[in-house]
Design a protein around this motif. Sequence first.
Motif, PDB file in Angstrom:
ATOM      1  N   SER A  83       1.309  -1.488   0.311  1.00 10.40           N
ATOM      2  CA  SER A  83      -0.103  -0.123   0.046  1.00 10.40           C
ATOM      3  C   SER A  83       1.055   1.666  -0.135  1.00 10.40           C
ATOM      4  CB  SER A  83      -1.016  -0.107   1.428  1.00 10.40           C
ATOM      5  OG  SER A  83      -0.565   0.045   2.156  1.00 10.40           O
ATOM      6  N   THR A  84       0.485   2.282  -0.474  1.00 14.10           N
ATOM      7  CA  THR A  84       1.541   3.634   0.071  1.00 14.10           C
ATOM      8  C   THR A  84       1.173   3.819   1.191  1.00 14.10           C
ATOM      9  OG1 THR A  84      -1.014   4.892  -0.191  1.00 14.10           O
ATOM     10  CG2 THR A  84      -0.131   4.328  -2.367  1.00 14.10           C
ATOM     11  N   LYS A  85       0.798   4.227   1.697  1.00 21.17           N
ATOM     12  CA  LYS A  85       1.323   3.713   3.011  1.00 21.17           C
ATOM     13  C   LYS A  85       2.004   3.411   3.804  1.00 21.17           C
ATOM     14  CE  LYS A  85       0.151   5.370   7.451  1.00 21.17           C
ATOM     15  NZ  LYS A  85       0.475   6.553   7.428  1.00 21.17           N
ATOM     16  N   THR A  86       2.097   1.732   3.223  1.00 25.07           N
ATOM     17  CA  THR A  86       3.844   1.393   4.152  1.00 25.07           C
ATOM     18  C   THR A  86       4.126   1.505   3.229  1.00 25.07           C
ATOM     19  OG1 THR A  86       1.654  -1.529   3.835  1.00 25.07           O
ATOM     20  CG2 THR A  86       4.304  -1.276   3.135  1.00 25.07           C
ATOM     21  N   VAL A  87       4.417   2.176   2.014  1.00 28.97           N
ATOM     22  CA  VAL A  87       5.673   2.806   0.723  1.00 28.97           C
ATOM     23  C   VAL A  87       5.966   4.184   2.052  1.00 28.97           C
ATOM     24  CG1 VAL A  87       6.702   4.361  -0.714  1.00 28.97           C
ATOM     25  CG2 VAL A  87       4.841   2.049  -0.937  1.00 28.97           C
ATOM     26  N   GLU A  88       4.920   5.102   2.188  1.00 25.05           N
ATOM     27  CA  GLU A  88       5.175   6.388   3.136  1.00 25.05           C
ATOM     28  C   GLU A  88       5.871   5.755   4.657  1.00 25.05           C
ATOM     29  OE1 GLU A  88       1.202   8.362   4.062  1.00 25.05           O
ATOM     30  OE2 GLU A  88       1.190   8.493   2.218  1.00 25.05           O
ATOM     31  N   VAL A  89       5.888   4.935   5.337  1.00 31.44           N
ATOM     32  CA  VAL A  89       5.881   4.393   6.656  1.00 31.44           C
ATOM     33  C   VAL A  89       7.619   4.101   6.664  1.00 31.44           C
ATOM     34  CG1 VAL A  89       6.246   2.594   8.597  1.00 31.44           C
ATOM     35  CG2 VAL A  89       4.373   3.780   7.952  1.00 31.44           C
ATOM     36  N   HIS A  90       7.892   3.463   5.108  1.00 28.45           N
ATOM     37  CA  HIS A  90       9.003   3.234   5.017  1.00 28.45           C
ATOM     38  C   HIS A  90       9.869   4.207   4.432  1.00 28.45           C
ATOM     39  CE1 HIS A  90       8.798  -1.435   5.343  1.00 28.45           C
ATOM     40  NE2 HIS A  90       7.772  -1.627   3.887  1.00 28.45           N
ATOM     41  N   ARG A  91       9.476   5.326   3.759  1.00 27.97           N
ATOM     42  CA  ARG A  91       9.870   6.678   3.494  1.00 27.97           C
ATOM     43  C   ARG A  91      10.825   7.075   4.844  1.00 27.97           C
ATOM     44  NH1 ARG A  91       8.297  10.129  -2.230  1.00 27.97           N
ATOM     45  NH2 ARG A  91       8.773  12.008  -1.112  1.00 27.97           N
ATOM     46  N   ALA A  92       9.841   7.452   5.683  1.00 26.43           N
ATOM     47  CA  ALA A  92       9.993   8.612   6.519  1.00 26.43           C
ATOM     48  C   ALA A  92      11.156   7.779   7.313  1.00 26.43           C
ATOM     49  CB  ALA A  92       8.065   8.569   7.664  1.00 26.43           C
ATOM     50  N   ARG A  93      11.169   5.608   7.600  1.00 25.09           N
ATOM     51  CA  ARG A  93      12.543   5.395   8.111  1.00 25.09           C
ATOM     52  C   ARG A  93      13.340   5.509   7.531  1.00 25.09           C
ATOM     53  NH1 ARG A  93       8.631   0.250   9.667  1.00 25.09           N
ATOM     54  NH2 ARG A  93       7.766   0.996  11.989  1.00 25.09           N
ATOM     55  N   VAL A  94      13.654   5.800   6.317  1.00 26.70           N
ATOM     56  CA  VAL A  94      14.419   6.377   5.870  1.00 26.70           C
ATOM     57  C   VAL A  94      15.260   7.773   5.964  1.00 26.70           C
ATOM     58  CG1 VAL A  94      15.324   6.536   2.784  1.00 26.70           C
ATOM     59  CG2 VAL A  94      14.578   5.079   4.195  1.00 26.70           C
ATOM     60  N   MET A  95      14.057   8.770   5.731  1.00 28.03           N
ATOM     61  CA  MET A  95      14.534   9.786   6.226  1.00 28.03           C
ATOM     62  C   MET A  95      14.976  10.400   7.528  1.00 28.03           C
ATOM     63  SD  MET A  95      13.699  11.854   3.199  1.00 28.03           S
ATOM     64  CE  MET A  95      13.683  13.330   4.173  1.00 28.03           C
ATOM     65  N   ASP A  96      14.244   9.811   8.516  1.00 26.73           N
ATOM     66  CA  ASP A  96      14.916   9.671   9.896  1.00 26.73           C
ATOM     67  C   ASP A  96      15.803   8.330  10.226  1.00 26.73           C
ATOM     68  OD1 ASP A  96      14.404   9.914  12.883  1.00 26.73           O
ATOM     69  OD2 ASP A  96      14.082   7.870  13.113  1.00 26.73           O
ATOM     70  N   LYS A  97      17.056   7.759   9.296  1.00 28.84           N
ATOM     71  CA  LYS A  97      18.118   7.061  10.216  1.00 28.84           C
ATOM     72  C   LYS A  97      19.256   7.429   8.367  1.00 28.84           C
ATOM     73  CE  LYS A  97      16.086   2.126  10.284  1.00 28.84           C
ATOM     74  NZ  LYS A  97      15.958   0.628  10.312  1.00 28.84           N
ATOM     75  N   MET A  98      18.554   7.897   7.630  1.00 29.89           N
ATOM     76  CA  MET A  98      19.393   8.919   6.848  1.00 29.89           C
ATOM     77  C   MET A  98      19.972  10.939   6.706  1.00 29.89           C
ATOM     78  SD  MET A  98      21.305   6.547   4.732  1.00 29.89           S
ATOM     79  CE  MET A  98      21.486   7.714   3.333  1.00 29.89           C
ATOM     80  N   ALA A 124      18.149  12.779   6.653  1.00 29.22           N
ATOM     81  CA  ALA A 124      17.863  13.414   5.827  1.00 29.22           C
ATOM     82  C   ALA A 124      16.671  14.627   6.221  1.00 29.22           C
ATOM     83  CB  ALA A 124      17.675  12.866   4.345  1.00 29.22           C
ATOM     84  N   GLU A 125      16.986  15.751   6.095  1.00 26.92           N
ATOM     85  CA  GLU A 125      16.091  16.710   6.604  1.00 26.92           C
ATOM     86  C   GLU A 125      14.933  16.796   5.346  1.00 26.92           C
ATOM     87  OE1 GLU A 125      16.928  20.739   8.427  1.00 26.92           O
ATOM     88  OE2 GLU A 125      18.628  19.608   9.172  1.00 26.92           O
ATOM     89  N   SER A 126      14.877  17.094   4.125  1.00 29.23           N
ATOM     90  CA  SER A 126      14.339  17.003   3.021  1.00 29.23           C
ATOM     91  C   SER A 126      15.312  15.979   1.980  1.00 29.23           C
ATOM     92  CB  SER A 126      14.438  18.508   2.409  1.00 29.23           C
ATOM     93  OG  SER A 126      16.558  18.311   1.676  1.00 29.23           O
ATOM     94  N   LEU A 127      13.754  15.613   0.481  1.00 26.00           N
ATOM     95  CA  LEU A 127      14.405  14.878  -0.196  1.00 26.00           C
ATOM     96  C   LEU A 127      15.560  14.887  -1.075  1.00 26.00           C
ATOM     97  CD1 LEU A 127      13.484  12.046  -1.707  1.00 26.00           C
ATOM     98  CD2 LEU A 127      12.066  13.302  -3.184  1.00 26.00           C
ATOM     99  N   ALA A 128      16.091  16.137  -1.185  1.00 28.36           N
ATOM    100  CA  ALA A 128      16.948  16.628  -1.751  1.00 28.36           C
ATOM    101  C   ALA A 128      18.284  16.403  -1.765  1.00 28.36           C
ATOM    102  CB  ALA A 128      17.319  17.819  -2.161  1.00 28.36           C
ATOM    103  N   GLU A 129      18.115  16.181  -0.091  1.00 29.82           N
ATOM    104  CA  GLU A 129      19.363  15.596   0.429  1.00 29.82           C
ATOM    105  C   GLU A 129      19.644  14.186   0.990  1.00 29.82           C
ATOM    106  OE1 GLU A 129      21.450  16.368   5.355  1.00 29.82           O
ATOM    107  OE2 GLU A 129      19.232  17.201   4.644  1.00 29.82           O
ATOM    108  N   LEU A 130      18.381  13.394   0.504  1.00 26.65           N
ATOM    109  CA  LEU A 130      18.414  12.765   0.386  1.00 26.65           C
ATOM    110  C   LEU A 130      19.234  11.831  -0.793  1.00 26.65           C
ATOM    111  CD1 LEU A 130      18.183  10.233   1.758  1.00 26.65           C
ATOM    112  CD2 LEU A 130      15.368   9.774   0.628  1.00 26.65           C
ATOM    113  N   VAL A 131      18.406  12.390  -1.748  1.00 19.86           N
ATOM    114  CA  VAL A 131      19.615  12.469  -3.292  1.00 19.86           C
ATOM    115  C   VAL A 131      20.614  12.853  -3.387  1.00 19.86           C
ATOM    116  CG1 VAL A 131      18.824  13.776  -5.928  1.00 19.86           C
ATOM    117  CG2 VAL A 131      16.936  13.112  -4.477  1.00 19.86           C
TER     118      VAL A 131
END
Length: 73
Positions: free
Chosen positions: A38-53, A55-62
């Motif tokens: 589900s998209t909600k599952t992706v949102e959860v994974h994405r939030a965890r990625v941002m936290d673990k990395m 990163a304060e923004s998508l640009a920083e993650l890229v």
Amino acid sequence: RADIAARMAELTPREYEVMTMVTDGKSNREIAATLGVSTKTVEVHRARVMDKMRAESLAELVRMALLARGEPI
């Protein structure tokens, strides 16, 4: 680079997969369809990625992903 590599090592295989797709420009909906979740599952994974990395923004993650791949920024 070593710091970014250490952060990436903390990601689960699924989180890494989501991070790769996000940094390649895929939307949450596209990622969800590709992974069969589900998209909600992706949102959860994405939030965890941002936290673990830390990163304060998508640009920083890229930027981190590009550095990790050895590509010019």
